[in-house]
Motif scaffolding. Structure first.
Motif, PDB file in Angstrom:
ATOM      1  N   GLN A  95       5.808   5.776 -14.754  1.00  0.00           N
ATOM      2  CA  GLN A  95       4.375   5.836 -15.021  1.00  0.00           C
ATOM      3  C   GLN A  95       4.062   6.884 -16.089  1.00  0.00           C
ATOM      4  N   LYS A 131       7.882   1.291  -0.518  1.00  0.00           N
ATOM      5  CA  LYS A 131       8.310   0.838  -1.857  1.00  0.00           C
ATOM      6  C   LYS A 131       9.216   1.866  -2.546  1.00  0.00           C
ATOM      7  N   SER A 132       8.763   3.115  -2.570  1.00  0.00           N
ATOM      8  CA  SER A 132       9.534   4.146  -3.285  1.00  0.00           C
ATOM      9  C   SER A 132      10.885   4.370  -2.626  1.00  0.00           C
ATOM     10  N   GLY A 167       0.341   2.530 -15.033  1.00  0.00           N
ATOM     11  CA  GLY A 167      -0.570   3.402 -14.292  1.00  0.00           C
ATOM     12  C   GLY A 167      -1.351   4.380 -15.154  1.00  0.00           C
ATOM     13  N   THR A 184       4.020  -2.150  -8.685  1.00  0.00           N
ATOM     14  CA  THR A 184       2.628  -2.055  -9.121  1.00  0.00           C
ATOM     15  C   THR A 184       1.670  -2.225  -7.945  1.00  0.00           C
ATOM     16  N   HIS A 185       0.490  -1.620  -8.084  1.00  0.00           N
ATOM     17  CA  HIS A 185      -0.581  -1.825  -7.108  1.00  0.00           C
ATOM     18  C   HIS A 185      -1.512  -2.955  -7.536  1.00  0.00           C
ATOM     19  N   PRO A 220       0.822  -1.219   0.000  1.00  0.00           N
ATOM     20  CA  PRO A 220       0.000   0.000   0.000  1.00  0.00           C
ATOM     21  C   PRO A 220       0.851   1.262   0.000  1.00  0.00           C
ATOM     22  N   SER A 221       0.224   2.377  -0.283  1.00  0.00           N
ATOM     23  CA  SER A 221       0.877   3.678  -0.239  1.00  0.00           C
ATOM     24  C   SER A 221       1.484   3.903   1.145  1.00  0.00           C
ATOM     25  N   GLY A 222       2.731   4.387   1.162  1.00  0.00           N
ATOM     26  CA  GLY A 222       3.406   4.653   2.432  1.00  0.00           C
ATOM     27  C   GLY A 222       4.120   3.455   3.030  1.00  0.00           C
ATOM     28  N   SER A 223       4.138   2.324   2.317  1.00  0.00           N
ATOM     29  CA  SER A 223       4.722   1.101   2.895  1.00  0.00           C
ATOM     30  C   SER A 223       6.240   1.021   2.728  1.00  0.00           C
ATOM     31  N   ASP A 250       8.524   1.794 -12.540  1.00  0.00           N
ATOM     32  CA  ASP A 250       7.711   2.277 -11.420  1.00  0.00           C
ATOM     33  C   ASP A 250       6.290   2.541 -11.930  1.00  0.00           C
ATOM     34  N   GLU A 251       5.360   1.692 -11.588  1.00  0.00           N
ATOM     35  CA  GLU A 251       3.959   1.793 -12.033  1.00  0.00           C
ATOM     36  C   GLU A 251       3.863   2.029 -13.548  1.00  0.00           C
TER      37      GLU A 251
END
Ligand code: ADP
Ligand code: ADP
Length: 234
Positions: free
Chosen positions: A92, A46-47, A172, A201-202, A41-44, A168-169
């Motif tokens: 993306q 990954k970036s 998207g 990816t999400h 998820p966002s904030g986990s 990266d995505e």
């Protein structure tokens, strides 16, 4: 020797009196020839993890070995050269220059390597052939569909012959059908051209193309499994 080896990576961002542990003691090894999906998820984290992997940022502590190179000890100018040689980036938003033809966009990463112009042109053309866009070499991005623009970006990521493609995505901004075409291309680059492919990816449908899925949560890897990849259609 592993292609990518993270050991006990921690990244702490300090915002005034607040400390954010974006990565918390992460260890991860990726071998040459793997196709890995990075999820979470966002904030986990990954970036943060991928910025370190892409030599754009350094960890607060821990080690990173990329193809035998101790990355943490290198200077930023050294890292720029290593990044250019080892990793092709796909984003993306495609990140193409809008007034510049597909061929010239693909030539860009070679400008830093002082390659003679005729050879640059030849190599850029070969990269466009690999992504099936040789017939669009003199088109500017606005004359290309989203999927075609992303394929130009993938050709640009291939042109320095880096062993790693890092995306990266990448789907998207693409519709479902085009997303699957782009993922099929990544599968081919992995199987035919032996590229190590890492995709953030999400979407489960996109991660399905990878041979391995690594999932982040709260700055840690909470899942890491191999899978039978979805086979390219058509
Ligand atoms: P993801 O890519 O999975 O969304 P990130 O790596 O961007 O996760 O973020 C992980 C954590 O680190 C989040 O809590 C985020 O707010 C924080 N973070 C990321 N970048 C910065 C930064 N430059 N400064 C402060 N905190 C950051
Ligand atoms: P998104 O994938 O969310 O659309 P971008 O594709 O714009 O985001 O870029 C993601 C990050 O990568 C940005 O922080 C940007 O500064 C960085 N970036 C963009 N192009 C390059 C490049 N050629 N080499 C290294 N880093 C890049």
């Amino acid at each position: 020797m592993s292609l990518i080896k993270f050991k006990n990576l921690t990244k702490v961002y300090t915002l005034g009196e607040i400390q954010v542990h974006a990565l918390n003691d992460v260890s991860l090894t990726i071998e040459s020839g793997e196709f890995v999906a990075i999820m979470g998820p966002s904030g986990s984290g990954k970036s943060t993890c991928m910025n370190i992997l892409g030599c754009l940022d350094k960890p607060t502590s821990g080690s990173y070995n990329l193809d035998g190179i101790d990355i943490v000890s290198k200077s930023l100018p050294d890292l720029a050269a290593i990044r250019n040689q080892k990793i092709g980036f796909v984003f993306q938003g495609f990140n193409l220059l809008s007034r510049t033809t597909a061929l010239e966009n693909v030539e860009l990463p070679m400008i830093y390597n002082k390659i003679p112009p005729a050879q640059m042109r030849e190599r850029a053309m070969q990269a466009l052939v690999k992504v099936g866009l040789a017939n669009r070499a003199d088109h500017v991005p606005s004359q290309l569909s989203g999927g075609q623009q992303q394929r130009v970006a993938i050709a640009r990521a291939l042109v320095n012959d880096a062993p790693i493609i890092f995306a990266d995505e990448p789907t998207g901004n693409l519709d479902t059908k085009t997303s699957h075409e782009v993922m099929t291309l990544f599968s081919q680059l992995n199987s035919e051209f032996k590229k190590t492919v890492i995709v953030i990816t999400h979407e489960n449908d996109i991660a399905a193309y990878a041979k391995r899925v690594v999932r982040f949560l709260d700055g840690k890897i909470v899942e890491d499994h191999v899978q039978t990849p979805r086979t390219p259609e058509g």
